[in-house]
Design a protein around this motif. Structure first.
Motif, mmCIF file in Angstrom:
data_model
loop_
_atom_site.group_PDB
_atom_site.id
_atom_site.type_symbol
_atom_site.label_atom_id
_atom_site.label_comp_id
_atom_site.label_asym_id
_atom_site.label_seq_id
_atom_site.Cartn_x
_atom_site.Cartn_y
_atom_site.Cartn_z
ATOM 1 N N GLY A 184 4.359 -12.730 13.188
ATOM 2 C CA GLY A 184 3.427 -13.606 13.887
ATOM 3 C C GLY A 184 2.333 -12.856 14.621
ATOM 4 N N ARG A 185 2.180 -11.570 14.335
ATOM 5 C CA ARG A 185 1.150 -10.732 14.970
ATOM 6 C C ARG A 185 0.934 -9.511 14.087
ATOM 7 N N ALA A 186 -0.040 -8.683 14.457
ATOM 8 C CA ALA A 186 -0.262 -7.444 13.709
ATOM 9 C C ALA A 186 0.916 -6.495 13.936
ATOM 10 N N ALA A 187 1.335 -5.836 12.876
ATOM 11 C CA ALA A 187 2.445 -4.892 12.962
ATOM 12 C C ALA A 187 1.998 -3.614 13.651
ATOM 13 N N THR A 188 2.853 -3.096 14.506
ATOM 14 C CA THR A 188 2.588 -1.816 15.157
ATOM 15 C C THR A 188 3.249 -0.700 14.357
ATOM 16 N N ARG A 189 2.933 0.534 14.709
ATOM 17 C CA ARG A 189 3.573 1.666 14.052
ATOM 18 C C ARG A 189 5.088 1.623 14.262
ATOM 19 N N GLU A 190 5.513 1.161 15.446
ATOM 20 C CA GLU A 190 6.945 1.061 15.702
ATOM 21 C C GLU A 190 7.587 0.026 14.785
ATOM 22 N N ASP A 191 6.888 -1.087 14.538
ATOM 23 C CA ASP A 191 7.407 -2.096 13.608
ATOM 24 C C ASP A 191 7.564 -1.508 12.205
ATOM 25 N N LEU A 192 6.532 -0.822 11.763
ATOM 26 C CA LEU A 192 6.541 -0.287 10.399
ATOM 27 C C LEU A 192 7.605 0.788 10.227
ATOM 28 N N ASP A 193 7.861 1.522 11.278
ATOM 29 C CA ASP A 193 8.808 2.626 11.182
ATOM 30 C C ASP A 193 10.231 2.151 10.926
ATOM 31 N N GLU A 194 10.496 0.886 11.196
ATOM 32 C CA GLU A 194 11.829 0.344 10.989
ATOM 33 C C GLU A 194 12.054 -0.118 9.553
ATOM 34 N N HIS A 195 11.004 -0.110 8.749
ATOM 35 C CA HIS A 195 11.105 -0.687 7.408
ATOM 36 C C HIS A 195 10.628 0.290 6.334
ATOM 37 N N VAL A 196 11.100 0.066 5.135
ATOM 38 C CA VAL A 196 10.751 0.899 3.989
ATOM 39 C C VAL A 196 9.287 0.679 3.605
ATOM 40 N N GLN A 197 8.575 1.782 3.385
ATOM 41 C CA GLN A 197 7.227 1.716 2.818
ATOM 42 C C GLN A 197 7.298 2.195 1.373
ATOM 43 N N LEU A 198 6.775 1.405 0.490
ATOM 44 C CA LEU A 198 6.788 1.727 -0.941
ATOM 45 C C LEU A 198 5.543 2.557 -1.245
ATOM 46 N N VAL A 199 5.730 3.809 -1.614
ATOM 47 C CA VAL A 199 4.642 4.777 -1.697
ATOM 48 C C VAL A 199 4.447 5.230 -3.138
ATOM 49 N N LEU A 200 3.192 5.255 -3.580
ATOM 50 C CA LEU A 200 2.862 5.808 -4.892
ATOM 51 C C LEU A 200 2.725 7.319 -4.744
ATOM 52 N N THR A 201 3.421 8.068 -5.597
ATOM 53 C CA THR A 201 3.560 9.509 -5.424
ATOM 54 C C THR A 201 3.090 10.266 -6.648
ATOM 55 N N ASP A 202 2.549 11.437 -6.417
ATOM 56 C CA ASP A 202 2.238 12.367 -7.499
ATOM 57 C C ASP A 202 3.560 12.948 -8.001
ATOM 58 N N PRO A 203 3.955 12.660 -9.256
ATOM 59 C CA PRO A 203 5.280 13.102 -9.719
ATOM 60 C C PRO A 203 5.423 14.612 -9.804
ATOM 61 N N SER A 204 4.302 15.340 -9.914
ATOM 62 C CA SER A 204 4.395 16.796 -10.024
ATOM 63 C C SER A 204 4.480 17.460 -8.647
#
Length: 298
Positions: A184-204
């Protein structure tokens, strides 16, 4: 000469099949009927087969004759393609154009240019490969691609000539079932830190620099499509290209995730470049494609 065959013999055989008789083939090829008959007789004698049934008024292809006519067409088409490629190479056209593309690049933006390239160079073999993040640049450096549509981070390397074509906006999104969607509001860094972030990665270089990672719980992906599957399943949040998630936002399968003091918002859109190595000149077809892209985008 191909073994005991000549392309001329195969051309005679196909012409007879397409025109219905030895005499019609002779007229088509501007040869005497006796020369046509001799070419067929030589084929039959050398290979020990009967290509035509001569019992009727007109010679008719036998079963093996019909099969071999099909094979002759394949051989003649290959020979014509060989000659066309050799002629193109003499004119400065590269024997093959290899293009690599990064996963965040919207391929639909380049479809018209690729259609135009095919029309302009109909005999040019083009290989087109979609790479993991950073893969297109690696192909350029290894000489496996002449041209790459890619994102160059953090800056354009000095040894790469890069033409900026378009920008791609990344939007933070999450599935509506995810806890972050119900803040119900903008997420803070503390909010995000509690959850998985799906990251696109360089496989090499999975441990290399990470851009836009704000969580201590990253799940890393090479494929954009597989990351999208996990996103839709509510297993994490991520930033996705706007062109890809726009319909999913409209359908309600994803929702925007506003982030407080989001650094990605300040950095703006990612630039898509058409890139090639400065020390390796593009051939005629690659240069033509680059000019066509300039006309469409710049």
């Amino acid at each position: 000469m191909i073994g005991n065959l000549t392309l001329d013999q195969l051309r005679v055989l196909v012409t007879i099949a397409e025109n219905g008789s030895f005499s019609a083939a002779g007229r088509k090829l501007r040869r005497a009927q006796s020369a046509i008959s001799q070419a067929v007789a030589t084929l039959e004698e050398v290979h020990g087969v009967t290509l035509f049934d001569r019992a009727g008024h007109r010679p008719r292809l036998t079963g093996v004759g019909r099969v071999l006519v099909g094979q002759a067409r394949v051989v003649l088409a290959g020979a014509n393609h060989f000659e066309a490629m050799a002629a193109a190479t003499r004119e400065g056209i590269e024997p093959e154009l290899a293009v690599a593309i990064d996963p965040l690049v919207p391929t639909t933006a380049f479809i018209d240019s690729l259609h135009a390239l095919r029309a302009a160079f109909p005999h040019l073999p083009v290989s087109f490969s979609t790479e993991g993040l950073g893969g297109a640049e690696r192909r350029l450096r290894r000489g496996e691609a002449a041209l790459a549509f890619c994102i160059l981070l953090p800056t354009v390397p000095e040894d790469i000539a890069a033409l900026p074509l378009l920008g791609v906006d990344l939007v933070s999104v999450v599935a509506p079932v995810h806890p972050l969607a119900r803040l119900g509001r903008a997420a803070t860094r503390e909010d995000l830190d509690e959850h998985v972030q799906l990251v696109l990665t360089d496989p090499s270089a999975p441990d290399g620099p990470s851009y836009g990672v704000m969580s201590t719980k990253p799940w890393r992906f090479v494929e954009l499509g597989r990351r999208l599957d996990f996103l839709l399943a509510g297993l994490g949040w991520c930033r996705m290209p706007d062109y890809l998630v726009a319909p999913l936002l409209t359908e309600g399968r994803l929702v925007p995730l506003p982030i407080e003091d989001d650094p990605a918002r300040a950095s703006g859109a990612l630039t898509i470049y058409a890139s090639h190595m400065r020390d390796r000149s593009l051939g005629r077809a690659g240069a033509w494609l680059l000019d066509d892209l300039k006309a469409r985008f710049v």
